[in-house]
Design a protein around this motif. Structure first.
Motif, PDB file in Angstrom:
ATOM      1  N   GLN A   1       2.218  -1.023   4.873  1.00 10.13           N
ATOM      2  CA  GLN A   1       2.599   0.381   4.827  1.00 10.13           C
ATOM      3  C   GLN A   1       3.826   0.529   3.946  1.00 10.13           C
TER       4      GLN A   1
ATOM      5  N   ASN B   1      -1.692   4.892   7.442  1.00  7.45           N
ATOM      6  CA  ASN B   1      -2.531   3.692   7.445  1.00  7.45           C
ATOM      7  C   ASN B   1      -3.560   3.763   6.326  1.00  7.45           C
ATOM      8  N   LEU B   2      -3.980   4.968   5.970  1.00  4.35           N
ATOM      9  CA  LEU B   2      -4.913   5.156   4.861  1.00  4.35           C
ATOM     10  C   LEU B   2      -4.310   4.642   3.559  1.00  4.35           C
TER      11      LEU B   2
ATOM     12  N   SER C   1      -2.256   2.149   3.319  1.00  2.00           N
ATOM     13  CA  SER C   1      -2.365   0.685   3.400  1.00  2.00           C
ATOM     14  C   SER C   1      -3.737   0.218   2.908  1.00  2.00           C
ATOM     15  N   TYR C   2      -4.776   0.873   3.388  1.00  2.00           N
ATOM     16  CA  TYR C   2      -6.130   0.529   2.967  1.00  2.00           C
ATOM     17  C   TYR C   2      -6.295   0.756   1.467  1.00  2.00           C
ATOM     18  N   TYR C   3      -5.803   1.898   0.981  1.00  2.00           N
ATOM     19  CA  TYR C   3      -5.910   2.242  -0.432  1.00  2.00           C
ATOM     20  C   TYR C   3      -5.216   1.196  -1.309  1.00  2.00           C
TER      21      TYR C   3
ATOM     22  N   LEU D   1      -4.417  -1.892  -0.589  1.00  2.00           N
ATOM     23  CA  LEU D   1      -5.081  -3.197  -0.514  1.00  2.00           C
ATOM     24  C   LEU D   1      -6.289  -3.250  -1.445  1.00  2.00           C
ATOM     25  N   GLN D   2      -6.943  -2.106  -1.626  1.00  2.00           N
ATOM     26  CA  GLN D   2      -8.118  -2.048  -2.484  1.00  2.00           C
ATOM     27  C   GLN D   2      -7.769  -1.929  -3.966  1.00  2.00           C
TER      28      GLN D   2
END
Length: 166
Positions: free
Chosen positions: A95, A135-136, A138-140, A142-143
């Motif tokens: 994050q 958290n979105l 974080s996902y973004y 990581l991608q």
């Protein structure tokens, strides 16, 4: 959707700069006009998600550094509130670490400031802080991030600011 970068690139509303650069040899200039201001110590982890712990350290007389500008002058506005501090680091959950400052504060180039020229844009800074702490995000990151998880959990501004601004 528009991105955070497209939103903060409006020079009439925002100034986006990194903080004081304390290294790089011959490019250093005295920062006398900033002496005595509170100094955010990144090593003590005073910048947290959504808040800044009270600073007790002051910028000292013998400190020299510079900020990247067109004419190498120190840009005082970047340290005058309201501004959102965005760390180049992420926490162990990937994050982003951002906090809104409403007090004068000096910080280093490991932190980017999104300074609003008007207090009317403080809600926009709050929204940006919320988006980068999701958290979105974080996902973004990581991608899409090029160095996340590889280079000491750091994220480049161009990658962070490509996140959609909703």
């Amino acid at each position: 959707h528009i991105t955070i970068r497209e939103t903060i690139n409006d020079e009439n509303r925002f100034l986006v700069k990194q903080g004081l650069k304390l290294k790089d040899g011959d490019k250093k200039i005295p920062v006398k006009q900033l002496i005595g201001w509170d100094f955010l110590d990144k090593n003590k982890k005073e910048l947290k998600q959504f808040y800044i712990t009270p600073c007790h350290k002051k910028l000292e007389i013998d400190t020299v550094g510079y900020i990247h500008t067109k004419n190498n002058a120190v840009v005082m506005d970047v340290f005058i509130p309201p501004f959102l501090l965005v760390s180049d680091a992420v926490n162990n959950k990937f994050q982003s670490i951002t906090a809104l400052s409403q007090a004068k504060l000096i910080f280093t180039d490991q932190t980017t400031s999104i300074k609003a020229h008007s207090w009317k844009d403080i809600d926009c800074l709050r929204i940006l802080s919320g988006l980068l702490n999701l958290n979105l995000f974080s996902y973004y990151i990581l991608q899409t991030g090029s160095s996340i998880g590889v280079e000491r959990e750091r994220v480049h501004d161009r990658e962070k600011f490509s996140f959609p601004y909703i």
